[in-house]
Design an enzyme around this catalytic site. Structure first.
Site, PDB file in Angstrom:
ATOM      1  N   SER A 225      -7.235  -2.197   6.016  1.00  0.00           N
ATOM      2  CA  SER A 225      -6.928  -1.028   6.972  1.00  0.00           C
ATOM      3  C   SER A 225      -6.717   0.514   7.471  1.00  0.00           C
ATOM      4  O   SER A 225      -6.187   0.957   8.239  1.00  0.00           O
ATOM      5  CB  SER A 225      -5.850  -1.959   7.669  1.00  0.00           C
ATOM      6  OG  SER A 225      -6.422  -3.126   8.103  1.00  0.00           O
TER       7      SER A 225
ATOM      8  N   THR B  96       0.960  -1.090  -0.531  1.00  0.00           N
ATOM      9  CA  THR B  96      -0.040   0.155   0.298  1.00  0.00           C
ATOM     10  C   THR B  96       1.021   1.207  -0.384  1.00  0.00           C
ATOM     11  O   THR B  96       2.377   1.094   0.528  1.00  0.00           O
ATOM     12  CB  THR B  96      -0.619  -0.100   1.034  1.00  0.00           C
ATOM     13  OG1 THR B  96      -1.672  -1.574   1.684  1.00  0.00           O
ATOM     14  CG2 THR B  96      -1.565   0.926   0.742  1.00  0.00           C
TER      15      THR B  96
END
Length: 568
Positions: free
Chosen positions: A449, A383
């Site tokens: 998340s 990410t």
């Protein structure tokens, strides 16, 4: 959904605020523009857009288009993300949810083998079933329609030229190419990173991507339809339906994808109002963790105090127990958002912190919580996060991802496809038949998340932004950085460099060699043995406005940069 006006007292009462936040005053005509990103080439692309009079939303398009090229292990146009947007003129914060979705023909058992057991992750991640309908392009296009100043067609020049000319492979990308990840055995990955004369690219080599340059040329001229219809869409379908374990995505799934504008979840922390994306993001978990920490004396301690890290770890474990249990796509499962951040509930949870590490904590019982199975989601890292502010004071805080390193390892038109559907729990129910909040369902968005935050001061002005990479560890990485910067008063760069500690369930992972002398020994005496290693490690990028000045930081574990353009 309509955007939310953040500074109304009723909202703060609902979220348990004890602070008074006044309506925002008119923003200054000129602010210091800045770009913080994990790669300097991408940051420069964003700054160049700002220098041409572009908005924060314009620059975000340019940054992500470039990251898709130069940081393909982390994010890209074949993935998705969340954007938290602050409008300086109105004081509004809007969430753009570009999370990938499961195809209409997805089934709850798609990640189970013939015996009903969950597939090994390494097998699932390389399958055609792993890819969700990508949302990044649609998210960026929606934000640009709402807040763009420049033409969409003028936002891809830097990425297109860099793809044609090539760029120098950075040390970090080289490490990922040579790493021991399932995707590195995928044919598309090996072909893309093949070195002339044999072997794989190394740091210092030049990597060209003419296929991506050609795609960006069409995306610039045709708009998002160049991605969600036509030849690129057909290639996406072809790659996801290919063996092994071909998926079920269709052209209709791509054509029907829509980002969702959502209201943020906001809660006070110290002198700030912290605003985060709601489910399926885990922003509610972040706010709960900060809320529990605020009920301890962690602010009177510091990074060399073992008790500070003990409190942080125990609060983190309590937060993860609730986050893992309750957060999912709100269109499919009732998420007790208000109950999870209720002040009285957080007081009850914080009171569970004792003198010794507790056994792996169980989920609590926040108001509105449904009966659910224990979570069994495996969430790897892959990410990126970046922040942009334009000269008018508008801010983008965006976290984007392709999920694991190089996504599913399958490439289309020069970009990698995500493996985001492996963010679902592989088993839809437990042995008692209770559903998992994060089980697969057609059209559902997997729990994430990713928590791009924006902080406001008591007058409703922009006060900061932060977010990170790191899979499930994102919550710990961001919270540690906020505690270090706000509670311990560290300069932002030092706050991000402070050691990471990820405490979840019975595991305590972190940068075991970076803590002050005596800290790990003291934690071990209290039942916490910190072991090295946690996924891809952090990629925190953050800004706080201190005394009117930009205090920005990039994660030293990556290759980021903070670029600031003075007022004027």
């Amino acid at each position: 959904m309509p955007v939310i006006r953040l500074f109304l007292l009723p909202l703060l009462l609902v979220l348990g605020s004890c602070a008074t936040v006044l309506p925002p005053t008119e923003a200054p005509a000129k602010e210091e523009a800045f770009v913080v990103a994990a790669n300097p080439i991408a940051a420069r692309a964003g700054m160049e857009v700002l220098e041409r009079g572009g908005s924060a939303a314009d620059a975000a398009v340019a940054v992500e288009a470039m990251l898709s090229l130069v940081e393909p292990q982390s994010s890209g146009l074949g993935g998705g993300g969340f954007m938290t947007y602050f409008d300086a003129s109105s004081g509004k914060v809007t969430i753009y949810d570009g999370r990938e979705t499961a195809p209409a023909q997805a089934s709850p058992s798609m990640f189970l083998d013939s015996t009903g057991r969950p597939l090994p992750f390494a097998q699932a991640v390389l399958s055609g079933r792993a890819t969700g309908v990508p949302g990044a392009v649609a998210l960026l296009a929606e934000a640009h329609r709402d807040h763009g100043n420049l033409r969409w067609s003028d936002l891809f020049d830097a990425a297109r030229q860099t793809a044609e000319d090539g760029f120098i492979v950075s040390p970090r990308l080289a490490r990922m190419i040579a790493g021991d990840f399932p995707q590195n055995a995928a044919p598309d990955v090996r072909a893309y990173f093949a070195r002339a004369g044999g072997g794989l690219l190394k740091a210092g080599d030049r990597l060209r991507n003419p296929a991506y340059a050609a795609f960006l040329d069409r995306l610039a001229s045709e708009g998002p339809s160049a991605f969600y219809a036509g030849s690129t869409a057909a290639k996406i379908i072809g790659r996801t339906r290919a063996a092994p374990l071909g998926g079920s995505m269709t052209m209709a799934d791509l054509a029907s994808y829509r980002p969702i504008k959502r209201n943020p979840v906001c809660r006070p922390y110290r002198v700030y109002l912290v605003c985060a994306p709601p489910p399926p993001s885990s922003g509610v978990g972040m706010l709960a963790l900060l809320g529990m920490l605020e009920k301890t004396d962690i602010a009177r301690r510091g990074p060399v105090d073992p008790q500070a890290w003990f409190l942080f770890a125990e609060a983190s474990r309590l937060m993860y127990a609730d986050r893992d249990q309750f957060v999912g796509d709100p269109a499919f499962v009732r998420v007790p958002v208000q109950g999870m951040v209720d002040s009285d509930y957080l007081t009850e949870r914080a009171q569970l912190i004792g003198q010794q590490a507790m056994p792996a904590p169980k989920p609590g019982n926040p108001a509105g919580a449904p009966a659910l199975a224990a979570d069994r989601t495996y969430e790897p890292a892959g990410t990126t996060h970046f922040i942009v502010r334009d000269g008018r004071g508008n801010v983008v805080s965006m976290t984007a991802t392709v999920e694991s390193i190089f996504g599913a390892g399958r490439m289309v038109d020069g970009f990698f496809l995500n493996n985001q559907l492996t963010d679902f729990a592989f088993s839809p129910v437990d042995s008692a038949g209770r559903p998992q909040a994060n089980a697969v369902a057609p059209g559902k968005r997997p729990r994430s998340s990713m928590t791009p935050l924006i902080l406001l001061d008591r007058q409703g002005h922009f006060a900061g932004a932060i977010g990170s990479a790191g899979g499930n560890a994102i919550l710990a990485y961001v919270a540690k950085s906020l505690v270090a910067a706000i509670d311990w008063g560290l300069p932002m760069q030092d706050a991000l460099a402070a050691p990471n500690l990820v405490a979840r369930g019975s595991n305590f992972n972190g940068e075991a060699t970076k803590f002050a002398p005596g800290v790990l020994e003291a934690l071990a005496a209290r039942g916490m043995t910190v072991k090295p290693g946690q996924g891809e490690d952090s990629g925190v990028h953050a800004v706080l406005i201190r005394d009117g000045k930009v205090d920005g930081g990039f994660d030293p574990r990556r290759e980021g940069v903070v670029l600031v353009k003075p007022r004027g």
